[in-house]
Design an enzyme around this catalytic site. Structure first.
Site, PDB file in Angstrom:
ATOM      1  N   HIS A  26       0.467   2.400  -8.128  1.00 32.44           N
ATOM      2  CA  HIS A  26      -0.258   3.693  -8.032  1.00 32.44           C
ATOM      3  C   HIS A  26      -1.611   3.737  -8.989  1.00 32.44           C
ATOM      4  CE1 HIS A  26       2.983   5.154  -5.801  1.00 32.44           C
ATOM      5  NE2 HIS A  26       3.808   5.489  -7.014  1.00 32.44           N
ATOM      6  N   LEU A  69       0.771  -1.207   0.047  1.00 29.09           N
ATOM      7  CA  LEU A  69       0.270   0.045  -0.094  1.00 29.09           C
ATOM      8  C   LEU A  69       1.044   1.243  -0.030  1.00 29.09           C
ATOM      9  CD1 LEU A  69      -3.025  -0.747   2.479  1.00 29.09           C
ATOM     10  CD2 LEU A  69      -2.923  -0.798  -0.007  1.00 29.09           C
ATOM     11  N   ASP A  70       0.558   2.177  -0.764  1.00 30.79           N
ATOM     12  CA  ASP A  70       1.371   3.648  -0.707  1.00 30.79           C
ATOM     13  C   ASP A  70       1.442   4.003   0.565  1.00 30.79           C
ATOM     14  OD1 ASP A  70       1.428   3.174  -3.530  1.00 30.79           O
ATOM     15  OD2 ASP A  70      -0.339   4.531  -4.075  1.00 30.79           O
ATOM     16  N   TYR A  71       2.483   4.858   0.687  1.00 31.84           N
ATOM     17  CA  TYR A  71       2.852   5.467   1.921  1.00 31.84           C
ATOM     18  C   TYR A  71       1.757   6.342   2.539  1.00 31.84           C
ATOM     19  CZ  TYR A  71       5.711   8.633   5.153  1.00 31.84           C
ATOM     20  OH  TYR A  71       6.294   9.163   6.014  1.00 31.84           O
ATOM     21  N   THR A 129      -1.557   5.533   1.771  1.00 29.42           N
ATOM     22  CA  THR A 129      -2.822   4.901   1.801  1.00 29.42           C
ATOM     23  C   THR A 129      -3.010   4.083   2.885  1.00 29.42           C
ATOM     24  OG1 THR A 129      -2.577   4.623  -0.853  1.00 29.42           O
ATOM     25  CG2 THR A 129      -3.916   2.926   0.477  1.00 29.42           C
TER      26      THR A 129
END
Length: 234
Positions: free
Chosen positions: A182, A96-98, A100
Site C-alpha cells: 500500500h 495492485l490493490d483491490y 487500484t
C-alpha cells in the site's frame, strides 16, 4: 506446440486439426500427435503459427477485482483471461490493490516476473493519483525524492527515493522504484491527504493504451517485451 503457444486449449487445437485447419510445410495434418519442430512452417486456421515458450500480456485491471488467479469469494483478474490461456501458467507480475486500477503485466516468464518486482533493478512504475485534502507542494516533492520514512505501522519503514510530479485538480503522478505494501496510499496519507482514485499507468516503457477498456487483455509487442527485459538485464 499450438496449445502451449496460446492458440487454444488442447481440446480446441485437436478439433481444429481434425477439421483440416492445420498445415505443416504445406501439407494438411489431421493427426494431433504429429511431431513438429520450430523450423517447420505451420499454418493454423489460415495464419502462420509462431512457437512461443513464454507469453506476455498487459491487462487494464478494473476496480473491485483481486490481483489473484483464484478466490472463492471475490472476482479476480482470472475472470478476464480467455479460457484458452488459463492452462498456460500465467500469473500477474506483482499486485495492485483491490480498488487500484490500471496496468498489470501478466506472463508465464518467471525470470522476468521476479526481476520486475525486485527493487534491485529499479524499474519505474508510474501511478496517477487523485487525492483529497490540502494541495501537495514542494515539501512533499522533496520528501519523496529523499526517501521518506513511514511510521504508520509497528515498525518504521524507510522508502526508496520516489518522484512526485504535481498536476492540477489535486492530481499527481508518483513514480516508485520498489513495491512496499500500500505504498502510494500510505505516502499520500502521511501528508494528511487521502487517495480518491489510484491508477497505474506504466511500468518501465510499457504503458496502457489511452483508450483501453477495464478488463482488456492485450498481448505485448516484441518491442515492449524487449524493453522490459532490457530494463531488468535479461
Amino acid at each position: 506446440m499450438l496449445s502451449n503457444s496460446g492458440y487454444g486449449t488442447r481440446s480446441d487445437v485437436t478439433k481444429a486439426i481434425r477439421k483440416g485447419k492445420v498445415t505443416v510445410n504445406g501439407v494438411v495434418v489431421k493427426d494431433n500427435g504429429f511431431h513438429v519442430t520450430e523450423d517447420d512452417d505451420i499454418i493454423f486456421d489460415g495464419e502462420s503459427a509462431v512457437s512461443k515458450s513464454h507469453l506476455y500480456f498487459m491487462m487494464d485491471k478494473p476496480d473491485g477485482v483481486l490481483t489473484a488467479m483464484e478466490d472463492k469469494r471475490l472476482p479476480t483478474i482470472a475472470d478476464f483471461i480467455p479460457a484458452n490461456l488459463k492452462n498456460l501458467k500465467l500469473s500477474p507480475v506483482g499486485r495492485l490493490d483491490y480498488h487500484t486500477t490500471g496496468l498489470l503485466i501478466i506472463t508465464n516468464d518467471g525470470d522476468l516476473s521476479h526481476r520486475l518486482t525486485s527493487p534491485k533493478y529499479e524499474v519505474p512504475k508510474n501511478y496517477l493519483v487523485t487525492y483529497s485534502g490540502n494541495e501537495l507542494g514542494q515539501t512533499q516533492i522533496d520528501e519523496a525524492a529523499s526517501g521518506m520514512t513511514l511510521t504508520d505501522m509497528d515498525k518504521p519503514i524507510k522508502l526508496a527515493p520516489a518522484k512526485l510530479e504535481l498536476l492540477p485538480n489535486n492530481q499527481a503522478i508518483l513514480t516508485l522504484y520498489e513495491g512496499k505494501t500500500h505504498e502510494v496510499r500510505r505516502m499520500i496519507s502521511s501528508w494528511g491527504c487521502e487517495v480518491v482514485e489510484l491508477r497505474r499507468i506504466s511500468i518501465g516503457e510499457v504503458s496502457l493504451p489511452e483508450n483501453s477498456e477495464p478488463g482488456s487483455l492485450i498481448e505485448l509487442s516484441e518491442n515492449q517485451i524487449h524493453s522490459l527485459k532490457a530494463a531488468t538485464g535479461l
